[in-house]
Design an enzyme around this catalytic site. Structure first.
Site, PDB file in Angstrom:
ATOM      1  N   CYS A  17      -2.068   2.817 -37.266  1.00  0.00           N
ATOM      2  CA  CYS A  17      -3.332   2.880 -38.008  1.00  0.00           C
ATOM      3  C   CYS A  17      -4.274   1.779 -37.545  1.00  0.00           C
ATOM      4  CB  CYS A  17      -3.088   2.809 -39.510  1.00  0.00           C
ATOM      5  SG  CYS A  17      -2.140   1.379 -40.060  1.00  0.00           S
ATOM      6  N   CYS A  25       4.253   0.365 -38.227  1.00  0.00           N
ATOM      7  CA  CYS A  25       4.218   0.720 -36.802  1.00  0.00           C
ATOM      8  C   CYS A  25       2.950   0.250 -36.105  1.00  0.00           C
ATOM      9  CB  CYS A  25       4.400   2.218 -36.620  1.00  0.00           C
ATOM     10  SG  CYS A  25       2.970   3.210 -37.089  1.00  0.00           S
ATOM     11  N   CYS A  31       5.557   2.835 -45.453  1.00  0.00           N
ATOM     12  CA  CYS A  31       5.009   2.154 -44.265  1.00  0.00           C
ATOM     13  C   CYS A  31       6.114   1.423 -43.495  1.00  0.00           C
ATOM     14  CB  CYS A  31       3.923   1.157 -44.684  1.00  0.00           C
ATOM     15  SG  CYS A  31       3.227   0.248 -43.285  1.00  0.00           S
ATOM     16  N   CYS A  67      -1.336   8.788 -39.299  1.00  0.00           N
ATOM     17  CA  CYS A  67      -0.104   8.518 -40.046  1.00  0.00           C
ATOM     18  C   CYS A  67       0.494   9.811 -40.587  1.00  0.00           C
ATOM     19  CB  CYS A  67      -0.392   7.543 -41.183  1.00  0.00           C
ATOM     20  SG  CYS A  67       1.121   6.849 -41.892  1.00  0.00           S
ATOM     21  N   CYS A 108       0.829  -1.208   0.000  1.00  0.00           N
ATOM     22  CA  CYS A 108       0.000   0.000   0.000  1.00  0.00           C
ATOM     23  C   CYS A 108       0.863   1.257   0.000  1.00  0.00           C
ATOM     24  CB  CYS A 108      -0.941  -0.002   1.202  1.00  0.00           C
ATOM     25  SG  CYS A 108      -2.336  -1.091   0.914  1.00  0.00           S
TER      26      CYS A 108
END
Lengths: 444, 433
Positions: B385, B382, B379, B356, B138
């Site tokens: 998209c 990654c 492209c 993008c 905690c």
């Protein structure tokens, strides 16, 4: 003795007051804050959003919805009003199902678009209910501009001109400003006197002088206006109503639907407004639907809308057609009026079925009659009172660019101008754009 | 039907779904309801020595909402149990007697001195509880008093206290770890060294969920002031999954049983924690949000998924994904993919394009009619998209087959695996031999 839907003839008070009240209350009730947040959350914030392209006034819809979702309703309202000063009314009356909501990608994805119209109302209400006007006038230009017609086009034009610092005189032939917003739209779309409240709110910009009871051709002439003002904008709408061209059309209780709607809108006590037991409406546009639905809501037993072509050709949107059907209006298509029967007053309307032939609509020879205590004509309006010598196209004022007419110093927009849909939102866009063009020309 | 019964450090439970030490397990009434609802076990809310602590009398929770007020995360400033020790012990005993088939673990937090542990351990043992969990996690309140995460952040203390407990009780000892530490493997190793039977993690994350901009104070706000609290719920799941996997992958602790905690809300969350090495899971926020009934969905869902995959028991799932958790340097750099947009599924929102074009590699073209197409030359695969697309499976990553030329790099895709350790750009690369 109390009246009912079955009382013969034309009487008032067919329905108890509580029924009338609920019948004519908001068609689309306002969202509460949580509903608005949930609805706003559905927006994908599309790139170069299709809804914006579909809006005649090009409101930045994703931005205002995002502003609602962050709890900034009034900022959202400003985003709307920057493009469309009548965004409050458009939120209520726009056929969104044919415009922004039809273009919404979620309509394509799920058949359930983001409820842009209701969200727009949520935003605009937030500011208007506080009676806050979000714009201030620019420095005075010393230019004076006459705007003829205080409907959506004229109001939008006048407001934008006033914002630019011009002095505007806004003329209208009626006793109230607002045009069709005040006189021509079904009551349940704009209850609680919203149209007048909106006009008053809009005029808070200042610099707009309203002159009522002034009609072009009756005291106002285009020559005097162009002499006395630096520019003139005509937003005079379509004052004429097309005739049925059927024998018996001159009988009593054969009325223009627009007049019935105007009378209804101006009636403070709907229980005092008489309506027939049997009502027939001829036409297939928004006006026909507004007249038919309101007749039913007043307590007419049988309301029939008759249109000469098929459903797909109706100017009324599918939503409007469904609304009419859900309220109990019977819709007959492919039939045209051939005679109005009755002794003094209309008793029956005779129709003949039509079919689509190679040379257009053809009568089939088969006829039928509908009982009618009242017959409302809603087969289109036409331009009346256009200045002599002004060039017209298809009976409307010819415009080029942002509403320039063939007459120097005179612009036009809204229903009276050629081209464009006869929608409130289109009129607003045309009025606004004409104002920008007038400003550019006067100050250029 | 898959067998959901679990044996975790010798403690049996009818399913791996335990309620975490937290408000839902604070007293007999709640725990009986939980067991009646179908939970396999509970970790009773942390006991301390008398005089018992007190809680604030203002709000204890702050929240992070998603759309439609969906609870994404909750933080709390509640302390350990604020009821007398004897009351808790009596209730624990009564519940365990009536539900002998359920796991009853008791969470403990007493000062970091051996006498304190020697005092409390026999009392807990006397209740018939199945095991103890040491609350070293905690991050709020108790840590100011030298307990909770104040212990969990010092591996030496963890080892010391764990050893005391092992020496003073026959009950299995589970050490609950705080995530408020740079390297979770250190406290896990310390617990292991101290003889812990298992670790459980994560405890809550130090947090301020929001600021009341009118009062200019953090929430929850108590009389104009606020303090940091412990954060939990779906929002913390990714952090928890990583920490669980770190311990499961670490050679020193590889076989140390783990009870996984952190945002478990559905059967899928359970399966993911199991796959990364957990033997049981502990739930709190989801129960606090929806009530105890959610366990029915977890049990049915996990069972159905296990049947579909052919897993007969929980043991078969535990740690199953661990061989596939590796370091970045061992990822195959010859694995080349390109984004592919399913034009039939595309709803033309353009979010892939905005993402993008504005924030990535300008690898999506927007063509007339709002047609969005991937530009393979740009492209880098990654996946952004894919992640921002609102339509599931509309954009997918497609592997370029061996022998094909990657239009972006102009290089032919090699069939063999090659990683950074042998890459020519790596100054420390070992020469390929």
């Amino acid at each position: 003795m109390t009246q009912s839907e079955l009382t013969p003839g034309i009487v008032s008070g067919r329905l108890p007051e509580d029924r009338l009240e609920s019948n004519f209350s908001d068609l689309h009730p306002a969202y509460d804050e949580h509903e608005a947040a949930v609805a706003a959350d559905r927006c994908y914030f599309c790139y170069d959003a299709p809804c914006v392209t579909a809006c005649p006034t090009e409101i930045d819809i994703p931005l205002f919805i995002r502003q609602i979702s962050t709890g900034m309703d009034e900022a959202a309202a400003k985003t709307i009003f920057e493009q469309n000063i009548l965004g409050g009314m458009c939120a209520r009356v726009c056929p969104t199902e044919n415009l922004c909501e039809q273009a919404c990608v979620r309509e394509a994805a799920e058949g359930k678009p983001v409820e842009i119209g209701r969200l727009q109302r949520h935003a605009t209400d937030s500011l208007m209910e506080r009676n806050v006007h979000p714009f201030t006038r620019g420095a005075p230009t010393g230019k004076r501009i006459a705007v003829v017609g205080a409907g959506p086009a004229g109001l939008a034009c006048a407001h934008r001109l006033a914002m630019k610092g011009h002095d505007v005189v806004l003329f209208d032939s009626r006793s109230k400003a607002g045009g069709l917003n005040e006189f021509g739209i079904a009551s349940y779309k704009t209850p609680n006197d919203f149209a007048q409240a909106e006009v008053d709110w809009l005029l808070q910009i200042g610099g707009i002088e309203v002159e009522l009871g002034k009609r072009l051709g009756e005291g106002l002439s285009i020559e005097d206006l162009t002499d006395q003002y630096d520019a003139v904008f005509l937003g005079i709408g379509l004052a004429g109503v097309n005739a049925l061209r059927a024998p018996g059309e001159d009988k009593e209780e054969v009325r223009d639907a627009v007049n019935f709607i105007a009378e209804l809108r101006q009636t403070s006590d709907l229980s005092m407004l008489p309506i027939g037991r049997h009502v027939v409406v001829v036409g297939g546009g928004m006006t026909a639907v507004d007249a038919a639905v309101q007749s039913k809501l007043l307590g007419a037993e049988e309301v029939t809308m008759v249109y000469r072509r098929g459903r797909d050709r109706m100017a009324a949107s599918v939503f409007e057609q469904d609304l009419a059907a859900s309220k109990g209006v019977r819709i007959i298509t492919h039939a045209q009026p051939v005679a109005v029967h009755g002794n003094g007053s209309v008793r029956e309307v005779e129709f003949e079925y039509t079919k689509d032939g190679p040379n257009g609509l053809e009568p089939t020879g088969e006829t039928f009659r509908l009982a009618a205590d009242q017959l409302f004509k809603a087969i289109g309006q036409r331009l009346e009172g256009a200045p002599a010598g002004m060039m017209l196209s298809d009976g409307k004022i010819t415009v080029t660019g942002a509403g320039r007419t063939s007459v120097e110093k005179v612009w036009a927009g809204g229903d009276c101008a050629a081209g464009g849909d006869d929608l409130t939102v289109t009129a607003v866009a045309e009025g606004r754009d004409a104002a920008e063009d007038i400003h550019a020309q006067l100050m250029g | 039907m898959a067998d959901l019964t679990t044996e975790f450090v010798g403690i049996k439970s009818p399913n791996p779904f335990w309620l975490a030490s937290a408000p839902p397990t604070d007293k007999e009434y709640n725990v009986r309801r939980a067991f009646d609802a179908g939970w396999g076990g509970v970790v009773w809310k942390t006991l301390g020595l008398d005089p018992h602590v007190v809680n604030v009398n203002g709000p204890r929770y702050g929240v992070l909402h998603g759309g439609d007020r969906r609870v994404m995360g909750i933080n709390n400033i509640e302390l350990i149990t604020d009821r007398p020790l004897e009351t808790n012990l009596r209730e624990i005993k009564a519940v365990k007697r009536d539900y002998p088939d359920r796991a009853m673990i008791v969470s403990l937090m007493v000062p970091c001195e051996e006498w304190a542990w020697k005092e409390i351990l026999p009392k807990v043992e006397e209740t018939g509880a199945d095991g103890i969990e040491l609350n070293f996690g905690c991050p709020h309140g108790m840590s100011e008093r030298g307990m909770g995460s104040a212990v969990g952040q010092v591996p030496e203390y963890i080892e010391m206290v764990t050893r005391w407990c092992k020496q003073n009780t026959r009950m299995p000892v589970i050490v609950k770890l705080t995530p408020n530490i740079a390297d979770i493997r250190k406290p896990a190793r310390a617990a292991h060294a101290g003889g812990a039977d298992a670790v459980s993690l994560i405890n809550t994350i130090n947090s301020i969920t929001s600021v009341d901009l009118d009062q200019m104070a953090p929430e929850p706000t108590i009389d104009g002031k606020g303090t940091h609290g412990g954060y939990c719920g779906p929002a913390v799941k990714p952090i928890a999954l990583n920490m669980v996997s770190e311990i499961a992958r670490d050679p020193e602790t590889a076989h140390l049983p783990i009870s996984g905690i952190g945002g478990v809300s559905t059967w899928r969350d359970v399966a993911e924690f199991l796959a990364l090495g957990a033997g049981t899971v502990q739930v709190c926020t989801a129960a606090m949000t929806y009530g105890f009934k959610i366990v029915e969905e977890m049990a049915a869902g996990l069972s159905e998924w296990m049947d579909a995959k052919g897993y007969a028991s929980i043991d078969e799932v535990t740690g199953r994904a661990i061989p596939n958790v590796t370091d970045w340097q061992y990822l195959n750099l010859n694995y080349v993919t390109k984004a592919r947009i399913d034009q039939d599924a595309c709803i033309k929102c353009g979010r892939c394009y905005a993402a993008c074009e504005d924030t990535s590699h300008q690898a999506i073209a927007m063509k007339p009619g709002r047609v969005f197409e991937v530009i393979d030359e740009e492209c880098v695969a990654c996946n952004l998209c894919v992640n921002v697309c609102p339509v599931e499976d509309c954009i997918t990553m497609e592997e370029l087959p061996t022998g094909q030329t990657d239009p972006r790099t102009g290089k032919v895709v090699a069939g063999e695996y090659a990683n950074w350790t042998s890459h020519p750009n790596n100054p420390a690369a070992k020469a390929a031999e």
